[in-house]
Every structure is written in structure tokens, then in C-alpha cells.
Design a protein around this motif. Structure first.
Motif, mmCIF file in Angstrom:
data_model
loop_
_atom_site.group_PDB
_atom_site.id
_atom_site.type_symbol
_atom_site.label_atom_id
_atom_site.label_comp_id
_atom_site.label_asym_id
_atom_site.label_seq_id
_atom_site.Cartn_x
_atom_site.Cartn_y
_atom_site.Cartn_z
ATOM 1 N N ALA A 21 0.850 -1.195 0.000
ATOM 2 C CA ALA A 21 0.000 0.000 0.000
ATOM 3 C C ALA A 21 0.877 1.233 0.000
ATOM 4 O O ALA A 21 1.927 1.266 0.655
ATOM 5 N N MET A 22 0.449 2.258 -0.742
ATOM 6 C CA MET A 22 1.083 3.568 -0.700
ATOM 7 C C MET A 22 0.055 4.557 -0.155
ATOM 8 O O MET A 22 -1.012 4.746 -0.739
ATOM 9 N N VAL A 23 0.363 5.169 0.966
ATOM 10 C CA VAL A 23 -0.577 6.076 1.621
ATOM 11 C C VAL A 23 0.071 7.442 1.811
ATOM 12 O O VAL A 23 1.290 7.593 1.698
ATOM 13 N N ARG A 24 -0.740 8.411 2.097
ATOM 14 C CA ARG A 24 -0.237 9.773 2.290
ATOM 15 C C ARG A 24 0.677 9.830 3.512
ATOM 16 O O ARG A 24 0.422 9.204 4.537
ATOM 17 N N GLY A 25 1.735 10.622 3.367
ATOM 18 C CA GLY A 25 2.686 10.787 4.452
ATOM 19 C C GLY A 25 4.067 11.065 3.905
ATOM 20 O O GLY A 25 4.237 11.417 2.738
ATOM 21 N N GLY A 26 5.086 10.915 4.758
ATOM 22 C CA GLY A 26 6.466 11.170 4.363
ATOM 23 C C GLY A 26 6.863 12.613 4.550
ATOM 24 O O GLY A 26 6.044 13.482 4.881
ATOM 25 N N HIS A 27 8.150 12.892 4.324
ATOM 26 C CA HIS A 27 8.700 14.235 4.526
ATOM 27 C C HIS A 27 9.535 14.663 3.323
ATOM 28 O O HIS A 27 10.073 13.846 2.590
ATOM 29 N N MET A 28 9.647 15.986 3.180
ATOM 30 C CA MET A 28 10.601 16.565 2.248
ATOM 31 C C MET A 28 11.985 16.530 2.870
ATOM 32 O O MET A 28 12.147 16.222 4.062
ATOM 33 N N VAL A 29 13.021 16.838 2.087
ATOM 34 C CA VAL A 29 14.382 16.782 2.584
ATOM 35 C C VAL A 29 14.615 17.748 3.737
ATOM 36 O O VAL A 29 15.470 17.524 4.602
ATOM 37 N N ASP A 30 13.813 18.833 3.812
ATOM 38 C CA ASP A 30 13.975 19.799 4.896
ATOM 39 C C ASP A 30 13.092 19.497 6.097
ATOM 40 O O ASP A 30 13.038 20.275 7.056
#
Length: 526
Positions: free
Chosen positions: A118-127
Motif C-alpha cells: 500500500a502507498m498512503v499519504r505521508g512522508g517528509h521533504m528533505v527539509d
């Protein structure tokens, strides 16, 4: 630790032999053996440990530590056997949907180890800015509709530097599925590269059952022998970890065999910088020794058809070993090997299969005091040509690893080290240390406990990132079994990150230290 409890047993399981040694507190090898690796692997471990303990007699009571390097994890991935079924969750939508989880995996491995993705909303940018709010409901819907699975692997974009979302998912899953659900987070496995880190995390989750079985087997053998000893596993980077840590992070054991050989070669030869060649029954593994540790690869490594980025020794493997077969009609060398059947199949042992061991015996190598049977002249010529070809391939490999430095000594270890000539163009002095035939087991026995951590930050915050990563690496080394009072940072690598809006650097820190006092370790386990 008192002087009466100063013995360590090192065991290394290879494709052909299972080696075992006993070292005292001063690093002297008191006993060693090479036993054939058995199909179930555990039998070879049992025979190896029993043999060296028998050599000790009453001194077996002085054994306080048993260290193991094994190919169980690699074999499970390659053979697609014994893997647990993993539910794979990626935190990164909508930014990271172009390449779904397990993209590029072999179909048979996906069928054996993947329950669903599953791919769900979330994660971060490099900053550190969130890509999107974490989709908690989407995660629960995925798991509710999945059916049976054994473990969950969670990977978030830039999670090693910004771990909060992965940790939130772990808490969510334990709240929903119970405290015993097996959840594996990518922040604990590898550095920032998303796909390779995700692959390593999924493999780690799939290997959990294998790791439990191996640790039980080792503890069973130790108990059978009546040893009051603490057990450890060898890691990819030449350091050790406790068995409990190995159960949680079995993927970290995949490169332990070559790492053990290089560490053992360093210890036995006294070299800090050298090229090491470990010639076994099936392969010759070459690596570079830097400051007493294996030089690590900077490139992603492929295991069983899966691209990963966990830290591995920079190893060049050749299909050249004592059991490598020789076709007398064509002069072809390998790629097959008689492996642990060499004592039944090779000409030198009364078999019918020509091998490189037979070629070396023809050229005068002393092997167990045996002599070859009478051979036709054409067969002798074919064996000599095969040996020359094998040595040419070793010469090219040494040249590749030396990077033009002809002064680096070549430390030769392994049971089939007789395949390496005393003079090899492109190499410095040829060093053949005593007990080199069991260098891999020696490397397991003398290793430190280690841990690693990575951190991304703006260049201007580099000092804070280094401090954070150092503390995390030291804590992981302590979890792996290091003495909290003697662990220290042993390696720091800083890598600039391209294509960012602000100058960014990735800091990778390795910490290592002697194993904790056994009495303290035993107290912590009770």
C-alpha cells in the motif's frame, strides 16, 4: 570478567565448510576445526562446536562467549524458502507513487514473501516539511482487507532523519493489532535512499522467522554442550550484535561471512591496511582492509535479485575455490563446485571429479599428505592450464581492488589458500598468517559490537546532525551488546546531497566497542 572465563568460541558457516575456533583472552587460538557444512546447517554448527570443545577438555568451563557468522539469511532469500509474508506500507503519496513497493522484485520472491502493498499519504521533504498528513485510516483499511500476514514493513520518505511518522504508524498498529504484532521500520535499517531502504526493510521483515530459528538452534547447541555462555551474531560490517538484536534485524547478517574473513585476516596478520583474499571451497572473496575494518561498498547491493542499500563490505567474489570443477576436455574452470562434497568427489580423495584442488596438488601443494592418482598427460596439461587461468583471474581482481597501490600486502586466508601463488603481479608482499584457514571464525570471535546511524541536515546544522547521529549509533552499539563505558565512534562519512533548495549533507556514523562484561549482560537478561 575473571581470567577463568576468558575463552571465546567463533563459528562461521560457509557454503562448503563450517569453521570453529577457540580464542583465549590474549587472542591465542587454542583449538580450531573445519567441518563440512550440513544441508540443515545446524548440524555443521553442532559438529564444529563439539570438536573444539572436546579439544579443550576441562577448560571448556572457561568458555563465556559464542559468536556466529552464518549464511542462513542469504540462503533463505536466494532459495525463497522459510520467508514470512509481509504487509508493505509506504508513506509518501502523492509524491512517491511512480514506482510502487517491491518494483523490480523477482516474481517468485514476491510470491513467497509479500502479502500485499500500500502507498498512503505521508512522508517528509528533505527539509523535514511533511509531504502530506499521515493517512491513518488508509493504513487500517489496507490491513483490514489484506487477510493473513506475518509482519509489517513501514517505509517513509526521509524517515531516517524525520522518524516521527513511522513511529506513529508502529503505535497505531500495536493499538489495533495488539502489542505482539511484528512491525519493522525503515529508519532502523538503512540510510535515506527510498527504494533500496524499503527493499531492505521488507527483506528484514521477511527474514524474522529465519532469524528466530537460527537463534534457537545456536542456543540449543550451546545448551547441549552445557556452556554457560552468551551468544552473539556477526554483522555485515565486521562487528557483532546480540541474538535478540539479530532477531529484530536479521538483514544485517547477510554480509557477515566476508566481513568475518577480513577482520580475522587483520587480527592474524597484524595488518591494518591490506587486500584480503579468502579462498574457500566454492568462491574466492576479495576485500580491502582499512584501519582494521572492511572497506564498505558505496554502491547499492543486490541480494537474491533485490536492490538494497544497507552497508556491506566492498567484496569482489570469484567462482574460484578448492572445489571448483575443471572440465578436462575443454579446459573450462567452473562455474560449478563440488562444495562440501569435495572429500568424496575430488580426484585427490578418490573421487571422479577434477577440481582446482587437484590442479594445485599436481603443482606441488601439500594437501592432507595426499597424492593424486596417475593421470594421462593430457589431463595434467588441462589441470595446469585451469590453475593458471584461476590465478590470472585472481591477479585481475587484486589489481581492481588495489586502485593502483602495488604496495598493499595481500593477506591469503581460507582453506584453499594454496591456490594463490607466492608471487602475484600487482600485489605487494604475500602474507599467509597462521590459522588463516579458519580466519572467518577468528573474525567472528574477536569482533566488537557495533551500531550505525544516519542523519540529514542543512550544512549549517552539520554539527548538531553529527551529534545526533553519534548518539544514535552509540545507543545501537550498546543495544547490540557493547560495553556502555567503552563504546566509541569509529567512522564518520559525510555526503553532500544534490538537488536540494538549500545546501544539505548526510552524516553516517559508525560506533563500536568491546562486548559488555558478561556478568552485567547476564543480569540484564534476567
Amino acid at each position: 570478567m575473571t581470567a577463568a572465563r576468558d575463552l571465546s568460541v567463533g563459528v562461521d558457516v560457509g557454503g562448503t565448510n563450517t569453521d570453529a575456533v577457540v580464542l583465549d583472552g590474549a587472542g591465542t587460538v587454542l583449538a580450531s576445526t573445519k567441518q563440512p557444512t550440513t544441508p540443515d546447517v545446524t548440524g555443521g554448527i553442532r559438529h564444529g562446536i563439539a570438536h573444539v570443545l572436546d579439544r579443550l577438555g576441562d577448560d571448556r568451563a572457561r568458555v563465556s562467549r559464542v559468536m556466529l557468522g552464518t549464511t542462513h539469511a542469504t540462503n533463505a532469500i536466494v532459495s525463497r524458502r522459510g520467508l514470512e509474508r509481509v504487509a508493505v506500507i509506504r508513506l509518501g503519496a502523492p509524491a512517491a507513487t511512480e514506482y510502487p513497493p517491491v518494483t523490480g522484485w523477482p516474481d517468485d520472491l514476491t510470491a513467497a514473501g509479500i502479502a500485499g502493498t500500500a502507498m498512503v499519504r505521508g512522508g517528509h521533504m528533505v527539509d523535514g516539511a511533511p509531504i502530506a498528513p499521515l493517512d491513518r485510516d488508509g493504513i487500517l483499511r489496507f490491513l483490514d482487507g489484506l487477510g493473513a500476514f506475518d509482519a509489517v514493513a513501514v517505509t517513509g520518505i526521509f524517515a531516517p532523519s524525520y522518524p516521527e511518522q513511522e513511529q506513529e504508524v508502529a503505535a497505531l498498529l500495536r493499538d489495533r493489532l495488539g502489542p505482539d504484532v511484528r512491525v519493522f521500520l525503515s529508519q532502523d535499517i538503512g540510510p535515506a535512499g527510498l527504494l533500496e531502504r524499503e527493499n531492505a526493510t521488507v527483506l528484514n521483515a521477511a527474514l524474522h522467522g529465519i532469524a528466530r530459528g537460527v537463534t534457537r538452534a545456536l542456543r540449543t547447541v550451546v545448551d547441549e554442550q552445557g556452556l554457560d555462555a552468551v551468544t552473539y551474531f556477526a554483522q555485515n560490517d565486521g562487528t557483532l550484535m546480540s541474538l535478540d538484536y539479530a532477531v529484530q534485524y536479521p538483514v544485517l547478517t547477510i554480509g557477515s561471512g566476508p566481513a568475518n574473513s577480513i577482520r580475522g585476516a587483520a587480527f592474524l596478520s597484524g595488518a591494518d591496511e591490506a587486500i584480503v583474499v579468502d579462498v574457500g571451497g566454492t568462491t574466492s572473496d576479495l576485500g580491502v582492509l582499512l584501519n582494521g575494518f572492511p572497506r564498505e561498498s558505496t554502491l547499492p547491493r543486490e541480494i537474491g535479485g533485490v536492490r538494497t542499500n544497507f552497508r556491506m563490505p566492498d567484496i569482489l567474489s570469484l567462482g574460484i575455490g578448492g572445489g571448483t570443477t575443471v572440465d578436462l576436455a575443454t579446459g573450462a574452470v567452473g562455474p560449478g563446485s563440488v562444495g562440501y562434497s569435495i572429500e568424496r568427489e575430488a580426484l585427490l580423495f578418490g573421487g571422479a571429479t577434477p577440481t582446482l584442488t587437484d590442479a594445485a596438488a599436481l603443482e606441488g601443494a601439500s594437501i592432507d599428505g595426499r597424492t593424486l592418482p596417475s593421470l594421462p598427460g593430457a589431463d595434467k596439461t588441462a589441470l595446469r592450464r585451469a590453475l593458471d587461468h584461476a590465478r590470472e583471474r585472481l591477479e585481475v581482481a587484486v589489481e581492481r581492488l588495489s586502485l593502483g597501490r602495488a604496495d598493499l600486502p595481500l593477506v591469503v586466508v581460507g582453506g584453499a589458500g594454496f591456490l594463490v601463488p607466492d608471487g602475484l603481479p600487482g600485489a605487494g608482499a604475500i602474507v599467509r598468517p597462521g590459522h588463516g584457514d579458519v580466519a572467518n571464525a577468528v573474525g567472528a570471535a574477536i569482533s566488537l559490537a557495533g551500531g550505525r546511524a544516519d542523519q540529514l541536515s542543512d550544512v549549517e546544522d552539520r554539527d548538531a546532525a553529527l551529534d545526533t547521529a553519534s548518539k544514535a549509533a552509540i545507543e545501537r552499539a550498546i543495544q547490540a551488546g557493547a560495553d556502555p563505558l567503552r563504546v566509541d565512534v569509529v567512522d564518520v562519512v559525510e555526503t553532500p546531497i544534490s538537488y536540494t533548495t538549500r545546501p544539505t549533507v548526510r552524516v553516517s556514523v559508525k560506533a563500536a566497542g568491546p562486548l559488555a562484561d558478561l556478568r552485567a549482560t547476564a543480569a540484564s537478561r534476567t
